[in-house]
Design a protein around this motif. Structure first.
Motif, mmCIF file in Angstrom:
data_model
loop_
_atom_site.group_PDB
_atom_site.id
_atom_site.type_symbol
_atom_site.label_atom_id
_atom_site.label_comp_id
_atom_site.label_asym_id
_atom_site.label_seq_id
_atom_site.Cartn_x
_atom_site.Cartn_y
_atom_site.Cartn_z
ATOM 1 N N THR A 3 0.862 -1.186 0.000
ATOM 2 C CA THR A 3 0.000 0.000 0.000
ATOM 3 C C THR A 3 0.891 1.227 0.000
ATOM 4 O O THR A 3 1.847 1.301 0.779
ATOM 5 N N TYR A 5 1.158 5.234 0.486
ATOM 6 C CA TYR A 5 0.501 6.420 1.028
ATOM 7 C C TYR A 5 1.251 7.693 0.635
ATOM 8 O O TYR A 5 2.476 7.788 0.797
ATOM 9 N N LYS A 164 -2.677 6.129 9.044
ATOM 10 C CA LYS A 164 -3.050 6.563 7.697
ATOM 11 C C LYS A 164 -4.070 7.694 7.728
ATOM 12 O O LYS A 164 -4.157 8.490 6.786
ATOM 13 N N ASN A 254 6.406 4.417 3.251
ATOM 14 C CA ASN A 254 5.804 3.168 2.800
ATOM 15 C C ASN A 254 6.680 1.941 3.047
ATOM 16 O O ASN A 254 6.167 0.831 3.131
#
Length: 268
Positions: A3, A5, A164, A254
């Motif tokens: 993922t 960000y 997050k 990340n």
């Protein structure tokens, strides 16, 4: 699977701070809690940030009580100011300390509780209040990351939060806001950026995308940090360092960091 960000909008380059007002107006926000520190409040940086806000009729309340290594009290005081003045978003202005304090204020504003409730990984349930993160140092990359650190003054512990929901809505990296930085601070923040990039490169969480970002950051720091230290008015060097911290910040945001930061938090 990974993922990745990063803030939705990232303004990078000479003079981009002047674009902040129109962006905020377009999003419909009305009144900011401007989180900063005493040094920036008294510097030539603050007027450069207020000018585009004034031009668009965006109201703001300045909260400048953030200390180096911001404390729980800084956060609760900032939250009280936000509620008292009815602010609907936050502008963070400065290096890592104002950015971290603003992140925590943002999370508590929408989730409630106290700073200690959010120590650790992704403890909040709701997205934080929108943050426009305006950076003034080429070092921490706090304006684009999901990490923030708050000092619990009672336990004498630096609490690390990874969340997050604390990610800024807009990040601003304008090298013109960094021209007045003294040599010592330029060097120290630059070495912080280099440490981030190297740690993110060798950490077990690194993968192909983050490794490329780390290497890019290291290459830029090698080229531009000596120049920025030698001549603080070298705008090309300042812009090179802005690009470096953006790449490095995306990488460690990340991939994660390593033992250097683990040790540093205990020493801090």
């Amino acid at each position: 699977m990974a993922t990745f960000y990063v803030p939705s909008v990232n303004l990078i380059g000479k003079g981009v701070v002047n674009e902040v007002g129109p962006y905020i107006k377009e999003l419909g926000y009305k009144k900011a809690l401007l989180v900063t520190d005493k040094f920036i409040e008294g510097s030539d940086i603050l007027p450069k940030v207020l000018k585009p806000l004034d031009a668009e009729g965006i109201e703001y309340v300045i909260f400048s009580d953030v200390e180096p290594n911001p404390t729980c009290k800084n956060v609760t005081d900032g939250l009280a100011a936000l509620k008292e003045h009815g602010c609907d978003f936050i502008i963070s202005l400065g290096g890592g300390s104002p950015q971290d304090a603003a992140s925590c204020i943002s999370i508590i504003a929408t989730n409630g509780g106290k700073p200690q409730d959010y120590e650790g990984l992704h403890k909040s349930a709701k997205k934080g209040l929108p943050v426009v993160a305006i950076n003034t140092t080429a070092g921490t990359s706090a304006e684009i990351t999901i990490n923030y650190v708050i000092t619990d003054e009672e336990r004498k512990v630096k609490m690390v939060m990874v969340d997050k929901n604390s990610l800024a809505l807009i990040s601003v990296n304008d090298p013109e806001l960094m021209l007045s930085k003294p040599k010592g601070l330029t060097a120290a923040t630059g070495m912080d950026a280099l440490t981030h990039a190297v740690e993110a490169l060798v950490t077990p969480g690194a993968y192909n995308v983050t490794k490329k970002l780390s290497i890019g950051a290291i290459e830029l720091i090698k080229e531009y940090l000596p120049r920025a230290v030698a001549n603080g008015q070298d705008i090309e060097a300042r812009e090179g360092m802005v690009n470096a911290i953006f790449l490095g910040g995306m990488s460690f945001n990340n991939a994660g960091l390593g033992y250097v930061h683990s040790m540093a938090h205990q020493l801090g």
